[in-house]
Motif scaffolding. Structure first.
Motif, PDB file in Angstrom:
ATOM      1  N   PHE A 101     -11.892 -10.452  -4.676  1.00 43.94           N
ATOM      2  CA  PHE A 101     -10.790  -9.556  -4.352  1.00 43.94           C
ATOM      3  C   PHE A 101      -9.491 -10.283  -4.694  1.00 43.94           C
ATOM      4  CE2 PHE A 101     -14.300  -8.250  -1.715  1.00 43.94           C
ATOM      5  CZ  PHE A 101     -14.253  -6.863  -1.781  1.00 43.94           C
ATOM      6  N   TYR A 102      -8.551  -9.573  -5.334  1.00 43.92           N
ATOM      7  CA  TYR A 102      -7.308 -10.174  -5.808  1.00 43.92           C
ATOM      8  C   TYR A 102      -6.104  -9.497  -5.152  1.00 43.92           C
ATOM      9  CZ  TYR A 102     -10.328 -12.156  -9.362  1.00 43.92           C
ATOM     10  OH  TYR A 102     -11.331 -12.835 -10.005  1.00 43.92           O
ATOM     11  N   ASN A 103      -5.012 -10.264  -5.004  1.00 41.80           N
ATOM     12  CA  ASN A 103      -3.774  -9.675  -4.499  1.00 41.80           C
ATOM     13  C   ASN A 103      -2.972  -9.096  -5.661  1.00 41.80           C
ATOM     14  OD1 ASN A 103      -2.427 -11.833  -5.732  1.00 41.80           O
ATOM     15  ND2 ASN A 103      -2.004 -12.895  -3.817  1.00 41.80           N
ATOM     16  N   ALA A 104      -1.795  -8.558  -5.373  1.00 45.12           N
ATOM     17  CA  ALA A 104      -0.963  -7.923  -6.398  1.00 45.12           C
ATOM     18  C   ALA A 104      -0.506  -8.895  -7.486  1.00 45.12           C
ATOM     19  CB  ALA A 104       0.255  -7.269  -5.752  1.00 45.12           C
ATOM     20  N   ASP A 105      -0.476 -10.202  -7.172  1.00 47.21           N
ATOM     21  CA  ASP A 105      -0.079 -11.212  -8.153  1.00 47.21           C
ATOM     22  C   ASP A 105      -1.250 -11.690  -9.007  1.00 47.21           C
ATOM     23  OD1 ASP A 105       2.579 -11.187  -7.296  1.00 47.21           O
ATOM     24  OD2 ASP A 105       2.153 -12.645  -5.711  1.00 47.21           O
ATOM     25  N   GLY A 106      -2.443 -11.125  -8.781  1.00 47.70           N
ATOM     26  CA  GLY A 106      -3.606 -11.515  -9.559  1.00 47.70           C
ATOM     27  C   GLY A 106      -4.309 -12.761  -9.052  1.00 47.70           C
ATOM     28  N   GLU A 107      -3.933 -13.218  -7.851  1.00 48.47           N
ATOM     29  CA  GLU A 107      -4.585 -14.397  -7.269  1.00 48.47           C
ATOM     30  C   GLU A 107      -5.819 -13.963  -6.476  1.00 48.47           C
ATOM     31  OE1 GLU A 107      -0.604 -16.993  -6.296  1.00 48.47           O
ATOM     32  OE2 GLU A 107      -1.145 -15.360  -4.956  1.00 48.47           O
ATOM     33  N   GLU A 108      -6.893 -14.707  -6.640  1.00 51.46           N
ATOM     34  CA  GLU A 108      -8.101 -14.409  -5.874  1.00 51.46           C
ATOM     35  C   GLU A 108      -7.853 -14.775  -4.413  1.00 51.46           C
ATOM     36  OE1 GLU A 108     -12.691 -15.004  -6.820  1.00 51.46           O
ATOM     37  OE2 GLU A 108     -11.687 -16.886  -6.319  1.00 51.46           O
ATOM     38  N   VAL A 109      -7.955 -13.802  -3.529  1.00 48.64           N
ATOM     39  CA  VAL A 109      -7.686 -14.048  -2.115  1.00 48.64           C
ATOM     40  C   VAL A 109      -8.950 -13.987  -1.262  1.00 48.64           C
ATOM     41  CG1 VAL A 109      -5.287 -13.308  -2.199  1.00 48.64           C
ATOM     42  CG2 VAL A 109      -7.081 -11.617  -1.735  1.00 48.64           C
ATOM     43  N   LEU A 110     -10.031 -13.490  -1.836  1.00 51.65           N
ATOM     44  CA  LEU A 110     -11.278 -13.405  -1.088  1.00 51.65           C
ATOM     45  C   LEU A 110     -12.426 -13.479  -2.078  1.00 51.65           C
ATOM     46  CD1 LEU A 110     -12.074 -12.944   1.917  1.00 51.65           C
ATOM     47  CD2 LEU A 110     -12.307 -10.523   1.360  1.00 51.65           C
ATOM     48  N   LEU A 111     -13.364 -14.382  -1.830  1.00 51.64           N
ATOM     49  CA  LEU A 111     -14.565 -14.501  -2.648  1.00 51.64           C
ATOM     50  C   LEU A 111     -15.760 -14.261  -1.742  1.00 51.64           C
ATOM     51  CD1 LEU A 111     -15.927 -15.265  -5.370  1.00 51.64           C
ATOM     52  CD2 LEU A 111     -16.086 -17.584  -4.453  1.00 51.64           C
ATOM     53  N   CYS A 112     -16.566 -13.290  -2.082  1.00 48.02           N
ATOM     54  CA  CYS A 112     -17.737 -12.940  -1.273  1.00 48.02           C
ATOM     55  C   CYS A 112     -18.991 -13.256  -2.077  1.00 48.02           C
ATOM     56  CB  CYS A 112     -17.689 -11.478  -0.874  1.00 48.02           C
ATOM     57  SG  CYS A 112     -16.177 -11.043   0.018  1.00 48.02           S
ATOM     58  N   GLN A 113     -19.865 -14.046  -1.478  1.00 46.25           N
ATOM     59  CA  GLN A 113     -21.026 -14.568  -2.194  1.00 46.25           C
ATOM     60  C   GLN A 113     -22.318 -14.125  -1.535  1.00 46.25           C
ATOM     61  OE1 GLN A 113     -20.935 -18.814  -2.692  1.00 46.25           O
ATOM     62  NE2 GLN A 113     -23.143 -18.951  -2.732  1.00 46.25           N
ATOM     63  N   ARG A 114     -23.236 -13.695  -2.365  1.00 45.58           N
ATOM     64  CA  ARG A 114     -24.596 -13.406  -1.905  1.00 45.58           C
ATOM     65  C   ARG A 114     -25.396 -14.662  -2.173  1.00 45.58           C
ATOM     66  NH1 ARG A 114     -29.535 -11.691  -3.055  1.00 45.58           N
ATOM     67  NH2 ARG A 114     -30.469 -10.217  -1.613  1.00 45.58           N
TER      68      ARG A 114
END
Length: 123
Positions: A101-114
């Motif tokens: 999931f990315y914020n408006a600036d294109g930075e990854e703010v959440l990584l969800c891993q299976r």
């Protein structure tokens, strides 16, 4: 002559592999190759357990047990309802599969891993 109710499967390696994938991962094949099951979310090295979710068919279940919808178009997942309402995730695939999931600036703010601690969903 085969009895009723018995499934006969070709034991050729290709046929057996396809059968095993179809039997164990029907949602994976149906949902644009997005792996179903529980995802654990992180913000850098900090766990975000309230953002965890489980993908199943065209639905998702958030960490509180609320069921929402998820639509898949290519690698894009759009969530409706539940804790991720209005969020868009990008499916990265891989081993283990991840959703970013990315914020408006294109930075990854959440990584969800299976991760390997997850098991395929029971059918």
């Amino acid at each position: 002559m085969p009895q009723r109710g018995i499934l006969i499967v070709s034991m050729r390696p290709v046929h057996l592999t396809v059968f095993m994938l179809a039997a164990g991962w029907p949602s994976l094949l149906a949902a644009n190759n997005v792996a179903p099951g529980p995802y654990e979310c992180w913000f850098y090295n900090t766990p975000q357990p309230l953002k965890n979710f489980t993908l199943k068919d065209s639905k998702y279940i958030d960490a509180s047990g609320v069921v929402g919808l998820v639509t898949v178009a290519g690698k894009t997942l759009k969530f409706k309802g539940g804790a991720l309402d209005g969020r868009t995730g990008i499916y990265n695939g891989g081993h283990p599969p991840t959703v970013s999931f990315y914020n408006a600036d294109g930075e990854e703010v959440l990584l969800c891993q299976r991760g390997p601690w997850n098991k395929p969903p029971k059918q």
